[in-house]
Design a protein around this motif. Structure first.
Motif, mmCIF file in Angstrom:
data_model
loop_
_atom_site.group_PDB
_atom_site.id
_atom_site.type_symbol
_atom_site.label_atom_id
_atom_site.label_comp_id
_atom_site.label_asym_id
_atom_site.label_seq_id
_atom_site.Cartn_x
_atom_site.Cartn_y
_atom_site.Cartn_z
ATOM 1 N N GLU A 86 0.805 -1.218 0.000
ATOM 2 C CA GLU A 86 0.000 0.000 0.000
ATOM 3 C C GLU A 86 0.841 1.272 0.000
ATOM 4 O OE1 GLU A 86 -3.066 0.290 2.883
ATOM 5 O OE2 GLU A 86 -4.017 -1.609 2.331
ATOM 6 N N VAL A 87 1.998 1.226 0.641
ATOM 7 C CA VAL A 87 2.774 2.449 0.812
ATOM 8 C C VAL A 87 3.960 2.519 -0.156
ATOM 9 C CG1 VAL A 87 4.043 3.898 2.447
ATOM 10 C CG2 VAL A 87 2.123 2.501 3.242
ATOM 11 N N TYR A 88 4.632 1.397 -0.363
ATOM 12 C CA TYR A 88 5.883 1.432 -1.110
ATOM 13 C C TYR A 88 5.845 0.690 -2.443
ATOM 14 C CZ TYR A 88 7.734 3.309 3.220
ATOM 15 O OH TYR A 88 7.962 4.095 4.326
ATOM 16 N N SER A 126 8.855 -1.172 -4.422
ATOM 17 C CA SER A 126 10.157 -0.760 -3.884
ATOM 18 C C SER A 126 10.419 -1.293 -2.483
ATOM 19 C CB SER A 126 10.266 0.771 -3.878
ATOM 20 O OG SER A 126 9.286 1.345 -3.048
ATOM 21 N N ALA A 127 9.535 -2.146 -1.946
ATOM 22 C CA ALA A 127 9.748 -2.727 -0.618
ATOM 23 C C ALA A 127 9.180 -4.130 -0.577
ATOM 24 C CB ALA A 127 9.095 -1.866 0.460
ATOM 25 N N GLU A 128 9.732 -4.956 0.309
ATOM 26 C CA GLU A 128 9.199 -6.288 0.539
ATOM 27 C C GLU A 128 9.297 -6.610 2.028
ATOM 28 O OE1 GLU A 128 11.386 -9.275 -1.547
ATOM 29 O OE2 GLU A 128 13.304 -8.290 -1.235
ATOM 30 N N PRO A 129 8.404 -7.464 2.526
ATOM 31 C CA PRO A 129 8.374 -7.758 3.965
ATOM 32 C C PRO A 129 9.708 -8.277 4.484
ATOM 33 C CG PRO A 129 6.402 -8.605 2.900
ATOM 34 C CD PRO A 129 7.327 -8.162 1.800
ATOM 35 N N GLN A 147 12.300 -4.397 3.820
ATOM 36 C CA GLN A 147 13.569 -4.031 3.215
ATOM 37 C C GLN A 147 13.289 -3.439 1.853
ATOM 38 O OE1 GLN A 147 15.055 -8.393 2.967
ATOM 39 N NE2 GLN A 147 16.121 -7.399 1.269
ATOM 40 N N GLY A 148 14.125 -2.496 1.448
ATOM 41 C CA GLY A 148 13.795 -1.711 0.273
ATOM 42 C C GLY A 148 14.698 -1.931 -0.912
#
Length: 534
Positions: free
Chosen positions: A320-322, A325-328, A499-500
């Motif tokens: 929803e936010v990233y 460009s991000a993963e858990p 982590q991005g």
């Protein structure tokens, strides 16, 4: 849900960057113009952050990236990652099997940009100064394993360590271990304000407005003798508040490149269809984000922290936010680094209100638990607020928490966190060097950069020292690191979130873009040049 643990044959920093297509041709008539690089990083001076650019104080990725262009340590990380290589040193090595005696021989003719000579005694002065000053940023922790520094000659320096430490060459590659001029940097106090001198590839002229830096003009240092090949004569690094307007500025040619600050929408859209004359590059990254707790605060007892670990949906935050460009993230050690373990997923599994309720009920905790989550408004990008809004929504929807969120500028957030004024707060981390130790010791050793009261003596006295004995750093993907991550998941002094990835955008006449950021987010401005667009 089955989660894999990835252990790569080498650190992610060795992966090749991924480039998106560029626009049309642009000429190279402007080759002699400075390359202007935009960033959302903010650089400020305050009473609580008096010396952001002093190597004895600086301990965040933003200020380190200014230092890396202008100061010179003994070692450096190569452009694509891997083991450190000599920089101010001509050669360095352990001279004993126990990894406790490390010897460096300096290059000849080393000088600061002002012409003052650099000898082994200069490095001894500089490194001992960091430990002596013991700034509240916690940066001295990188050097506290040094027992004695010897200088048998002007060109030789010997480090005797208290305990074996195969990561020591990495620590000597950080700006903390760089040489500073004794005539400019006092022995026992910080050099305040926006002042920065060294012997690195560039000299710098810093422009300010009030207490904030508005531009850093880096010019090639003719006295530099290290191993970096500098491809340009001048780079201007220009901060944009909260990253607003960075995408538009590179699209219309006001700036040449964005290294930090593209919005989620811009990075995703531009990867598929970049603006004319602009290329987007995905760079391997080791950035992590997490919640930190004041474990001495009675509001966030261990059951409360464990309940939060049961409730937070990392996948929702990432998507929803990233976006892409991000993963858990389920450990402080990110995927792609040897030794990573999905310890938090192994302990808590998928988000569960019933499991969280049971933890709180069994501990006799009255619900809803009222907490405030604190975050920095200007240090990690504009999307941080959205991340904390999702966290608030997730926790409050359980009925077990009554959470509010509060954002403050970094210049306020960082010192208040260190003074223990927040029970829960958000932080990010870019490793000091690309090794699993850099995701463990800065959080769990004493001292640590957060000034965290959490102290697991088994981790600190047994497991961290044991992990550092392995000369082959890939072999640390076993025993000690696994136990550390499992203990952190059990106690939850920190709660990893995601982590991005890194994206940089540049005009298509700028070359070297793919090497401009390392996996550890080391800014390598010397790689950039102005050529002919593709």
């Amino acid at each position: 849900m089955n989660r894999k643990t990835w252990v790569l044959p080498s650190l992610i920093g060795l992966l090749a960057p991924v480039l998106a297509g560029c626009g049309g041709l642009t000429g190279s008539d402007d080759k002699d113009k400075p390359i202007v690089v935009g960033t959302s990083d903010v650089f400020s001076v305050s009473k609580d952050i008096p010396a952001p650019l002093d190597p004895a104080y600086s301990y965040d990725i933003s200020s380190w990236n200014l230092l890396r262009q202008t100061v010179e340590p003994l070692m450096r990380i190569p452009r694509g990652g891997g083991a450190p290589t000599p920089e101010a040193a001509q050669e360095c090595s352990f001279t004993d099997a126990g990894q406790q005696r490390y010897v460096c021989k300096l290059r000849s003719g080393l000088q600061f940009s002002n012409g003052h000579p650099i000898t082994s005694k200069t490095f001894k002065y500089s490194i001992e100064r960091v430990v002596r000053i013991s700034a509240d940023s916690g940066v001295k922790a990188l050097l506290t394993n040094i027992d004695t520094i010897q200088t048998p000659s002007d060109h030789e320096i010997v480090f005797l360590l208290k305990t074996p430490d195969a990561t020591f060459p990495y620590k000597l590659s950080t700006p903390t271990a760089a040489a500073v001029d004794p005539e400019l940097y006092p022995k026992d106090k910080l050099r305040p304000g926006f002042t920065l001198d060294g012997s690195g590839p560039y000299t710098v002229k810093l422009e300010t407005e009030g207490s904030t830096m508005t531009n850093a003009a880096f010019t090639r240092n003719p006295k530099y003798k290290g191993s970096i090949k500098v491809e340009n004569d001048r780079i201007d690094l220009r901060p944009y508040k909260d990253g607003k307007g960075l995408g538009a500025a590179v699209a219309d040619g006001q700036i040449d490149m964005v290294v930090k600050g593209l919005t989620t929408g811009e990075s995703e859209k531009w990867l598929a269809d970049p603006p004319e004359h602009v290329g987007v590059t995905e760079v391997p990254a080791l950035e992590i984000r997490y919640l930190a707790f004041d474990t001495d605060d009675p509001l966030v007892t261990k059951p409360v922290r464990q309940a939060m670990a049961h409730l937070i949906d990392r996948g929702q935050i990432a998507s929803e936010v990233y976006g892409t460009s991000a993963e858990p993230l389920y450990s402080l050690v990110p995927q792609g680094v040897a030794g990573h373990s999905n310890s938090f997923f192994n302990v808590y599994g998928e988000p569960s209100v019933s499991k969280a309720r049971k933890v709180l009920t069994d501990a006799g905790v009255t619900t809803p638990v009222k907490l405030t989550l604190h975050y920095a408004t200007d240090h990690y990008g504009a999307r941080t607020k959205g991340e904390f809004e999702v966290l608030k929504k997730q926790l409050n929807a359980s009925g077990l928490f009554d959470v509010d969120i509060k954002g403050r500028p970094w210049i306020v957030h960082k010192p208040e966190e260190q003074k223990g004024k927040y029970e829960v707060y958000g932080m990010g981390w870019f490793p000091d060097f690309p090794d699993p130790d850099s995701f463990i010791a800065p959080f769990l050793d004493k001292p640590n950069f957060l000034n965290s009261p959490y102290d697991n003596k088994r981790i600190r006295k047994e497991l961290i020292p044991d992990s550092r004995r392995a000369a082959d750093r890939l072999s640390t993907a076993n025993g000690s690191l696994q136990k550390i991550q499992d203990l952190v998941a059990e106690d939850v002094p920190f709660l990893p979130l995601w982590q991005g990835k890194q994206y940089v955008a540049a005009r298509d006449d700028i070359t070297g873009v793919e090497w401009s950021l390392s996996a550890s987010s080391i800014l390598q401005l010397w790689e950039l040049d102005r050529g002919v667009g593709s």
